[in-house]
Design an enzyme around this catalytic site. Structure first.
Site, PDB file in Angstrom:
ATOM      1  N   SER A  78       3.443  56.657 161.366  1.00 52.92           N
ATOM      2  CA  SER A  78       2.435  56.222 162.334  1.00 52.92           C
ATOM      3  C   SER A  78       3.025  55.206 163.309  1.00 52.92           C
ATOM      4  CB  SER A  78       1.259  55.611 161.570  1.00 52.92           C
ATOM      5  OG  SER A  78       0.548  54.710 162.374  1.00 52.92           O
ATOM      6  N   SER A  79       3.758  54.238 162.756  1.00 49.37           N
ATOM      7  CA  SER A  79       4.308  53.184 163.612  1.00 49.37           C
ATOM      8  C   SER A  79       5.413  53.696 164.522  1.00 49.37           C
ATOM      9  CB  SER A  79       4.861  52.049 162.747  1.00 49.37           C
ATOM     10  OG  SER A  79       3.824  51.418 162.057  1.00 49.37           O
ATOM     11  N   THR A  97      13.400  30.630 169.264  1.00 44.40           N
ATOM     12  CA  THR A  97      12.031  30.252 168.893  1.00 44.40           C
ATOM     13  C   THR A  97      11.707  28.859 169.421  1.00 44.40           C
ATOM     14  OG1 THR A  97      12.915  29.647 166.731  1.00 44.40           O
ATOM     15  CG2 THR A  97      11.750  31.712 166.856  1.00 44.40           C
ATOM     16  N   HIS A 124      13.462  42.326 157.474  1.00 45.66           N
ATOM     17  CA  HIS A 124      13.502  41.156 158.339  1.00 45.66           C
ATOM     18  C   HIS A 124      13.019  41.449 159.749  1.00 45.66           C
ATOM     19  CE1 HIS A 124      13.888  37.018 158.976  1.00 45.66           C
ATOM     20  NE2 HIS A 124      14.335  37.306 160.165  1.00 45.66           N
ATOM     21  N   GLU A 166      10.891  43.504 160.398  1.00 38.64           N
ATOM     22  CA  GLU A 166       9.449  43.672 160.214  1.00 38.64           C
ATOM     23  C   GLU A 166       8.689  42.363 160.435  1.00 38.64           C
ATOM     24  OE1 GLU A 166       7.475  46.276 159.688  1.00 38.64           O
ATOM     25  OE2 GLU A 166       5.681  45.071 159.352  1.00 38.64           O
ATOM     26  N   LYS A 212      10.654  29.137 172.952  1.00 40.61           N
ATOM     27  CA  LYS A 212       9.273  29.583 173.106  1.00 40.61           C
ATOM     28  C   LYS A 212       8.296  28.421 172.904  1.00 40.61           C
ATOM     29  CE  LYS A 212       7.925  33.630 172.811  1.00 40.61           C
ATOM     30  NZ  LYS A 212       8.327  34.199 174.088  1.00 40.61           N
ATOM     31  N   ARG A 222       7.461  31.890 142.295  1.00 40.59           N
ATOM     32  CA  ARG A 222       6.374  32.730 142.816  1.00 40.59           C
ATOM     33  C   ARG A 222       6.102  33.878 141.850  1.00 40.59           C
ATOM     34  NH1 ARG A 222       9.194  35.835 147.813  1.00 40.59           N
ATOM     35  NH2 ARG A 222       7.163  36.771 147.862  1.00 40.59           N
ATOM     36  N   SER A 257       1.075  33.441 174.606  1.00 42.42           N
ATOM     37  CA  SER A 257       1.500  33.110 175.970  1.00 42.42           C
ATOM     38  C   SER A 257       0.378  33.378 176.965  1.00 42.42           C
ATOM     39  CB  SER A 257       2.734  33.923 176.362  1.00 42.42           C
ATOM     40  OG  SER A 257       3.841  33.544 175.585  1.00 42.42           O
ATOM     41  N   HIS A 261      19.696  36.988 154.326  1.00 44.32           N
ATOM     42  CA  HIS A 261      19.210  35.663 153.905  1.00 44.32           C
ATOM     43  C   HIS A 261      18.043  35.795 152.920  1.00 44.32           C
ATOM     44  CE1 HIS A 261      16.516  35.502 157.748  1.00 44.32           C
ATOM     45  NE2 HIS A 261      15.805  35.931 156.738  1.00 44.32           N
ATOM     46  N   HIS A 262      17.528  37.006 152.759  1.00 38.37           N
ATOM     47  CA  HIS A 262      16.556  37.235 151.681  1.00 38.37           C
ATOM     48  C   HIS A 262      17.247  37.489 150.343  1.00 38.37           C
ATOM     49  CE1 HIS A 262      13.194  37.650 154.556  1.00 38.37           C
ATOM     50  NE2 HIS A 262      14.102  38.171 155.343  1.00 38.37           N
ATOM     51  N   HIS A 294      -1.599  43.074 147.960  1.00 36.19           N
ATOM     52  CA  HIS A 294      -1.891  42.045 148.967  1.00 36.19           C
ATOM     53  C   HIS A 294      -0.806  42.047 150.048  1.00 36.19           C
ATOM     54  CE1 HIS A 294      -2.894  38.180 150.780  1.00 36.19           C
ATOM     55  NE2 HIS A 294      -1.665  37.755 150.535  1.00 36.19           N
ATOM     56  N   TRP A 310       5.918  43.643 147.072  1.00 33.51           N
ATOM     57  CA  TRP A 310       6.006  44.527 148.238  1.00 33.51           C
ATOM     58  C   TRP A 310       7.453  44.924 148.533  1.00 33.51           C
ATOM     59  CZ3 TRP A 310       7.312  44.164 153.719  1.00 33.51           C
ATOM     60  CH2 TRP A 310       8.061  43.028 154.043  1.00 33.51           C
ATOM     61  N   ASP A 340      -4.143  55.297 180.757  1.00 31.77           N
ATOM     62  CA  ASP A 340      -4.185  55.461 179.299  1.00 31.77           C
ATOM     63  C   ASP A 340      -2.756  55.353 178.796  1.00 31.77           C
ATOM     64  OD1 ASP A 340      -4.700  56.294 176.574  1.00 31.77           O
ATOM     65  OD2 ASP A 340      -6.525  57.242 177.308  1.00 31.77           O
ATOM     66  N   TYR A 392       9.456  40.058 162.450  1.00 30.84           N
ATOM     67  CA  TYR A 392       9.368  39.833 163.895  1.00 30.84           C
ATOM     68  C   TYR A 392       8.438  40.836 164.545  1.00 30.84           C
ATOM     69  CZ  TYR A 392      13.095  36.611 163.034  1.00 30.84           C
ATOM     70  OH  TYR A 392      13.809  35.571 162.548  1.00 30.84           O
TER      71      TYR A 392
END
Lengths: 299, 542
Positions: free
Chosen positions: B179-180, B338, B263, B265, B341, B460, B278, B312-313, B84, B149, B114, B267
């Protein structure tokens, strides 16, 4: 910190969360209650600080959410196309932009100061009266009392079909960790196989057990918890039975603890291996022994 | 094959489309590639969403009801929660927001014909599809990947996960990562070199800004993941011991490397959503974006700070207290850009003439979810508070609000906003609004009670829980059911739009929609902006 405003906020939140009985686990036990909406009852000095700190955070965050939601509601009512057919063209307001940058900074500084105080408090270990060694295994805990006769025992979950009346499902263990109240307890944590996490919500203790490392923290259980069982669960995914290796601490008076250690030395003397070993993987027993020994030496 | 003469013939029959196989399998056209990305994302969303609904079904009541195939199969639960996470992060959100909307609308919004490297664009797409195939295969190899994950060793090592499943997972992420990286290079080169004359960086639409910042994050973060994955692969198969303490390695090293990628990731997932919201907020308020430069550089700031907060993780791994103090302070800093924003979105709407069409409802919902998840993020930023919150459902509620469901809201918002441009057909507004309300109510009933379960101490990643947590889990599962129905309704709307949608106008949203994609017909022709528009003298495009 403790101005009138904050006190009022705390009282308000206390009133809200008392629905579902905030701190009321079952009698004689410290664990969560059905529909509980708040943290578990704090049973250590660290936990008292963390619960109070979290209440402060909740006040601040609730106010922020109410403020933003209020603005959104106002915008939706006042500036929809029907009420306000002609849009303004304002795209800049320097003062406003400075304010909404600086005010959050001030709020964050206000949060960071107590936060770091609590962090250092939780980390600075006072002179320890005793040590408890905790070793994580797939999927049970091994406990060792080096200062009280150096005995060792395993603590496994009691499966559902063997529970006696009144024993909570998924939390009841065969051998509880017996610990004295009002005693500075040094906790040394490691693992025999994969990462686990020894977590007791009501003590604000939560630390990984990692093979090859020994993590250190401390706790001190309040006197009024003598005779009560404090529950926790493994809090790091450790494989198939991750959800089935609970932690149960029986807090007792110092005298009772003395008596229990004498008895425990006899009970656990015969079957306790010198170094806790992974039972399921006989082939790597030797490696595991070396690993734990190395880690101790490195410390 | 199309020849140059055909492509330049401006006749009424429009463009020359290749045959089915050439068009959808060998495409080098940014629009077709974007469309395929969208459908890959929707397929993965059904698989990954189905897994989460199965987990919520199992968690609806205490005890094990559905995981029993003879003996209770807890490994299957771990495989589900792992897949998941992988699916939703790498194969749902990223392909939709970056691969789908990014490919479709970055060239259109900057007036480019293009992407800079159309063939590389094609291989990005197919590497991702190959990665998806490997990930799905990994669930059926041996006992599957049950590591979460985050794939923490030693659980992910060959001792505790024997068999090839984890190797399939690693190779899947390698392909998705490659790919990314290729996609990121493509976006950076396109945005830096192919903007219409006169469109300076400070006049680019904010969606293009968000993709540019995201592309840099991808380019810097993914190689670290690739390195860590390779180390894990050689640990598992070739006798190295990067993460094995018995031979001098360290499991915590993996966590540092993983979260140095992990982390940024999050963002990578949410920044394109920022850009999209926006555009939509500006369009439906009929106002230009408030504080355009602040908005653009807030994204840059979030991207930069996002690289220095990873631990922080890892507050509970036993880090030194000064290290945790630093990561607490650094993490709190993220709340500032943030906040800028959020307040700028509110100020954009302030004084506007807002049409609450479905995309705008989703943008409004996004802001609400992001604020909710943002404030719990402030709690979790504190290493001290993490002593009670780490690895509880409070964290699950937090990141689903702030990142997962918020990103899904942005995807829905973008789909409703741009489907007319992409398909030439307009969705049914009434059904769209019903779908929004079902989804909004559903996800809040689903995730809000998880805060309470987490506060009360529920960990969890467990298939069963002590009976005290039954109440909130049941409510949560009811929310999941509502969300599932809302999702099905979306696919019905999708089908109706393609099958019987009304003809979309070139610009269905009126005066507020000023960006360049509204200056080409709907559906956007096969080739657009072969002559680049002159943007000199124009105001900052929103």
């Amino acid at each position: 910190m403790r101005n009138k405003f904050m006190t009022f906020g705390l009282a308000l939140i206390g009133a809200v969360v008392s629905f579902g009985s905030a701190f009321a686990g079952p009698a004689g036990e410290v664990r969560s209650a059905p529909w509980q909406m708040w943290l578990q009852e704090p049973a250590s000095p660290t936990a008292e600080r963390i619960v109070a700190f979290n209440a402060q955070l909740l006040v601040i965050e609730t106010l922020i959410v109410i403020f933003v939601l209020g603005l959104m509601a106002y915008i939706a009512v006042r500036f929809n196309a029907k009420r306000n057919p002609v849009p303004s063209k304002t795209t800049h307001h320097t003062m406003l932009e400075v304010v909404w940058t600086v005010v959050p900074i001030l709020i964050l500084v206000g949060i960071a100061v107590p936060s770091l105080k609590h962090l250092y408090f939780a980390d600075s270990i006072p002179e320890a009266d005793m040590t408890l060694k905790v070793t994580g295994n797939q999927w049970y805990w091994t406990y060792n009392y080096p200062d009280n006769g150096d005995f060792t025992f395993d603590s496994l979950m009691i499966p559902e079909d063997e529970l006696k009346a009144g024993q909570p499902r998924l939390l009841t263990v065969d051998n509880k960790v017996v610990l004295p109240v009002e005693t500075n307890i040094r906790l040394l944590l490691t693992s025999n196989d994969v990462n686990h996490n020894w977590a007791l919500p009501s003590l604000s203790v939560k630390l990984d057990t990692i093979p090859g490392r020994i993590n250190e923290t401390w706790t001190r259980i309040h006197e009024k918890y003598a005779g009560k069982t404090i529950y926790g669960m493994c809090s790091e995914l450790c494989g198939v039975n991750h959800g089935f290796m609970p932690i149960a601490i029986l807090a007792v008076s110092k005298e009772e603890f003395e008596a229990w250690t004498k008895q425990a030395q006899q009970t656990f003397a015969s079957d306790a291996p010198p170094v806790p070993m992974t039972r399921d993987i006989a082939a790597i027993d030797n490696v595991e022994t070396v690993r734990v020994a190395d880690a101790s030496a490195a410390r | 094959m199309a020849n140059a003469a055909d492509a330049h013939a401006h006749d009424d029959h429009g463009d020359h489309y290749p045959g089915f196989f050439s068009r959808w399998f060998c495409s080098t056209n940014h629009k077709d590639i974007g469309t395929v990305y969208m459908f890959v994302s929707m397929f993965a969303a059904l698989v990954g969403g189905g897994m989460s609904w199965f987990m919520r079904l199992e968690l609806a009541e205490p005890g094990l009801q559905y995981l029993t195939g003879g003996a209770p199969d807890m490994q299957f639960y771990n495989v589900l929660l792992t897949a998941h996470g992988f699916l939703m992060v790498f194969f749902v959100v990223m392909p939709a927001l970056i691969g789908g909307f990014g490919n479709w609308f970055v060239p259109l919004m900057i007036g480019a014909p293009d992407m800079a490297f159309p063939r590389m664009n094609n291989i990005s797409l197919w590497l991702l599809i190959a990665g998806l195939a490997l990930l799905l295969i990994s669930a059926f190899v041996g006992s599957g990947v049950g590591t979460g994950w985050t794939v923490y060793p030693p659980l992910s090592s060959s001792i505790y996960h024997p068999g090839a499943a984890v190797d399939f997972g690693i190779l899947s992420l390698h392909l998705a990562g490659a790919s990314s990286i290729l996609g990121a290079i493509n976006f950076i080169v396109t945005i830096f070199n192919m903007r219409a004359p006169g469109m300076t960086l400070h006049k680019m639409p904010l969606f293009v800004w968000s993709i540019l910042v995201t592309a840099f994050l991808l380019l810097l973060a993914l190689p670290v993941l690739a390195g860590a994955l390779t180390m894990l692969l050689t640990d598992r198969n070739f006798g190295t011991a990067f993460f094995d303490p018995a031979a001098g390695g360290d499991p915590v090293l993996w966590q540092h490397l993983f979260w140095f990628f992990g982390h940024p990731e999050v963002y990578i997932i949410i920044l394109p959503a920022f850009g999209l919201i926006s555009q939509i907020v500006s369009t439906f308020s009929k106002k230009p974006v408030f504080g355009y430069l602040g908005m653009a550089y807030a994204m840059v700031a979030i991207g930069v700070v996002g690289f220095v907060v990873w631990a922080h993780h890892m507050y509970t791994v036993g880090l030194d207290v000064d290290t945790r103090a630093y990561f607490t302070a650094a993490t709190l800093v993220i709340a500032v850009p943030t906040g800028v924003k959020i307040f700028s979105w509110l100020a954009t709407m302030w004084g506007g003439s807002i049409e609450f069409k479905t995309p705008m409802l989703y943008a409004f919902g996004f802001i609400f979810l992001f604020v909710m998840g943002g404030v719990t993020g402030v709690t979790l930023a504190n290493s001290s508070a993490d002593l009670v919150f780490h690895d509880t459902y409070f964290v699950v509620a937090h990141f689903h609000y702030v990142m997962a469901i918020a990103a899904i809201f942005a995807m829905f918002a973008g789909w409703y906003y741009w489907i007319g441009k992409m398909s030439g057909k307009q969705y049914n507004e009434t059904l769209g609004k019903i779908q929004f309300w079902m989804f909004f109510v559903g996800v809040n009933i689903l995730f809000f009670p998880q805060h309470f379960a987490g506060l009360a101490g529920m960990p969890r990643r467990i298939p069963d829980y002590p009976d005290a947590y039954a109440g909130w889990n049941y409510v949560s599962s009811v929310g999941a059911l509502i969300t599932a129905v809302g999702t099905m309704l979306f696919f019905w709307i999708l089908y109706r739009t393609y099958a019987a949608g009304t003809k979309a106008e070139q610009n269905p949203w009126g005066e507020g929609a000023t960006t360049l994609e509204w200056h080409v017909p709907s559906p956007a022709p096969f080739h657009t902006f072969e002559d680049q528009p002159d943007m000199s003298g124009k105001q900052p495009a929103e």
